[in-house]
Design an enzyme around this catalytic site. Structure first.
Site, PDB file in Angstrom:
ATOM      1  N   GLY A  10       0.805  -1.220   0.000  1.00 39.82           N
ATOM      2  CA  GLY A  10       0.000   0.000   0.000  1.00 39.82           C
ATOM      3  C   GLY A  10       0.837   1.269   0.000  1.00 39.82           C
ATOM      4  CB  ILE A  11      -0.214   4.840   0.039  1.00 42.71           C
ATOM      5  CG1 ILE A  11      -1.024   4.870  -1.256  1.00 42.71           C
ATOM      6  CG2 ILE A  11       0.471   6.190   0.234  1.00 42.71           C
ATOM      7  CD1 ILE A  11      -2.134   5.903  -1.248  1.00 42.71           C
ATOM      8  CE1 TYR A  20      -8.569   4.052  10.761  1.00 44.10           C
ATOM      9  CE2 TYR A  20      -8.878   6.321  11.434  1.00 44.10           C
ATOM     10  CZ  TYR A  20      -8.561   5.401  10.455  1.00 44.10           C
ATOM     11  OH  TYR A  20      -8.249   5.832   9.198  1.00 44.10           O
ATOM     12  NE  ARG A  73      -5.717  -8.483   0.937  1.00 51.11           N
ATOM     13  CZ  ARG A  73      -6.744  -7.752   0.539  1.00 51.11           C
ATOM     14  NH1 ARG A  73      -7.935  -8.308   0.412  1.00 51.11           N
ATOM     15  NH2 ARG A  73      -6.599  -6.475   0.256  1.00 51.11           N
ATOM     16  NE  ARG A  74      -2.975  -8.869  -5.139  1.00 52.09           N
ATOM     17  CZ  ARG A  74      -4.105  -8.522  -4.537  1.00 52.09           C
ATOM     18  NH1 ARG A  74      -5.000  -9.432  -4.227  1.00 52.09           N
ATOM     19  NH2 ARG A  74      -4.332  -7.267  -4.231  1.00 52.09           N
ATOM     20  CE  LYS A 109     -11.620   6.460   8.277  1.00 49.13           C
ATOM     21  NZ  LYS A 109     -10.474   6.846   7.438  1.00 49.13           N
ATOM     22  CG  MET A 126      -9.061   5.130   1.720  1.00 46.50           C
ATOM     23  SD  MET A 126      -9.319   5.537   3.464  1.00 46.50           S
ATOM     24  CE  MET A 126      -7.803   4.953   4.193  1.00 46.50           C
ATOM     25  CB  THR A 138      -2.993  -3.532   6.050  1.00 47.00           C
ATOM     26  OG1 THR A 138      -3.830  -4.069   5.025  1.00 47.00           O
ATOM     27  CG2 THR A 138      -3.074  -4.419   7.288  1.00 47.00           C
ATOM     28  CD1 TRP A 139      -7.284   0.717   5.361  1.00 50.70           C
ATOM     29  CD2 TRP A 139      -9.451   0.500   5.836  1.00 50.70           C
ATOM     30  NE1 TRP A 139      -7.974   1.590   4.555  1.00 50.70           N
ATOM     31  CE2 TRP A 139      -9.317   1.477   4.821  1.00 50.70           C
ATOM     32  CE3 TRP A 139     -10.728   0.198   6.301  1.00 50.70           C
ATOM     33  CZ2 TRP A 139     -10.390   2.149   4.262  1.00 50.70           C
ATOM     34  CZ3 TRP A 139     -11.814   0.876   5.745  1.00 50.70           C
ATOM     35  CH2 TRP A 139     -11.640   1.844   4.739  1.00 50.70           C
ATOM     36  CG  ASP A 156      -6.969 -13.837   4.346  1.00 52.58           C
ATOM     37  OD1 ASP A 156      -7.125 -12.787   5.007  1.00 52.58           O
ATOM     38  OD2 ASP A 156      -7.913 -14.467   3.850  1.00 52.58           O
TER      39      ASP A 156
END
Length: 353
Positions: free
Chosen positions: A12-13, A144, A34-35, A112, A179, A71-72, A48
């Protein structure tokens, strides 16, 4: 200080930026996703996190000094967000303790914490801005908070230190991310230039006129590394932003200029990107084929719903970083530079023409 790191959500970012920093600093870096992760210097771990047994098996040979959770998984309701994302943190930390707990675990959440989850985003009674860490939790269900509670319980049980990092909207590169304002705006600007449509700010007058801030992914990575290696930062929650503030009435023109566009005048009307870009998939495929771009699927690059949520807020959102500054974190990143660096990278990697 270096050591062995496990980055959870490494594709991810935030995860990829953290991996890049740690590899450059000489850490041994394992990237869980996951990959398989293909980033240079990162040893892939495939798991996973919703499968507790498979997660424990994937982590059996790892002895990380520091773990960075970035991650989420987005679900259809906040109740499901809580169930799924709490389970992911719990399964991870349970799997790591089998052969000895890490020294430190960092968890990335976000603003958030103060604004509420998507179901109640920016509504009801909210703390005054700038948001400060001591303002605590809202009286609403929030995944969160559930993630934090899993972290706190595991730390008390296993004896590791922790840190929680609350960025504002993150600027960075990742394909297929849920996002991703920076890439969304880059794709939107490219489409406006291609079709001759006006480059219109999609959000609210409050965001156009009010002060705001953002978080470069590299700034967040530096902040997590600092917290993981600074004893005074142990067992603390921190806001983390670039260090500047701006108004979108200024930033929109800066972004337009990078793409050779004139920003359309803003008349106060909210024009969501989800509506503006609803029929753009075929146009993007045509641009990608003509210019040899790496990704022709618009849905893997743009997340209009998330950008609309941020830019449509009815309140000014700014973040206080005094807690980190007092403890010695002084890194700074002008947010327009963060956008421009991302756009340069997207062009170099053939994500945009």
């Amino acid at each position: 200080m270096t050591g062995t790191a496990l980055i959870v959500g490494a594709s991810g970012i935030v995860g990829s930026a953290t991996a890049e920093l740690l590899v450059g600093e000489g850490w041994t870096v394992h990237g869980l996703a996951r990959r398989p992760v293909t980033q240079a210097g990162v040893q892939p771990v495939v798991a996973d996190l919703l499968d507790a047994d498979a997660t424990a098996t994937a982590l059996a040979d790892l002895r990380p000094d520091a773990v960075f959770i970035a991650t989420w998984l987005r679900q259809d309701s906040e109740a499901e967000n809580i169930r799924v994302n709490a389970a992911m943190v719990r399964n991870l930390l349970d799997g790591l303790r089998t052969h000895g707990a890490p020294r430190h675990v960092a968890l990335v959440t976000g603003l958030k914490h103060y604004l509420g989850p998507f179901e109640a985003y920016g509504k009801g009674s909210l703390p005054q801005t700038p948001f400060r860490e001591e303002q605590g939790r809202l009286d609403v269900e929030n995944f969160y908070y559930a993630q934090e509670d899993e972290l706190f319980a595991a730390a008390a049980r296993d004896g590791f230190t922790w840190s929680v990092h609350r960025p504002h909207t993150v600027i960075g590169k990742a394909v297929g991310n849920a996002m991703n304002m920076g890439t969304t705006l880059a794709v939107y600007a490219t489409l406006c230039r291609e079709t001759g449509r006006p480059f219109r700010f999609p959000g609210s007058a409050a965001q156009w006129n009010g002060l705001t801030d953002m978080t470069d992914a590299a700034q967040l990575a530096r902040h997590m590394l600092w917290a993981a290696t600074t004893p005074a930062a142990a067992n603390e929650a921190f806001n983390v932003v670039d260090g500047d503030v701006f108004r979108w009435s200024w930033m929109w023109g800066r972004i337009a200029g990078w793409f050779g566009l004139e920003p359309a005048p803003f008349d106060g009307t909210v024009r969501p990107l989800e509506t503006q870009m609803a029929d753009d998939a075929a146009t993007w495929r045509r641009i990608a084929a003509r210019d040899g771009l790496a990704e022709a699927d618009l849905s893997r690059l743009a997340s209009p719903w998330h950008t609309d949520a941020d830019l449509g807020r009815p309140i000014e959102v700014v973040t206080d970083m005094s807690k980190s500054r007092r403890l010695g974190f002084t890194a700074y990143r002008p947010t327009d530079d963060a956008f421009f660096a991302l756009f340069d990278r997207l062009r170099a990697d053939r994500i945009i023409p």
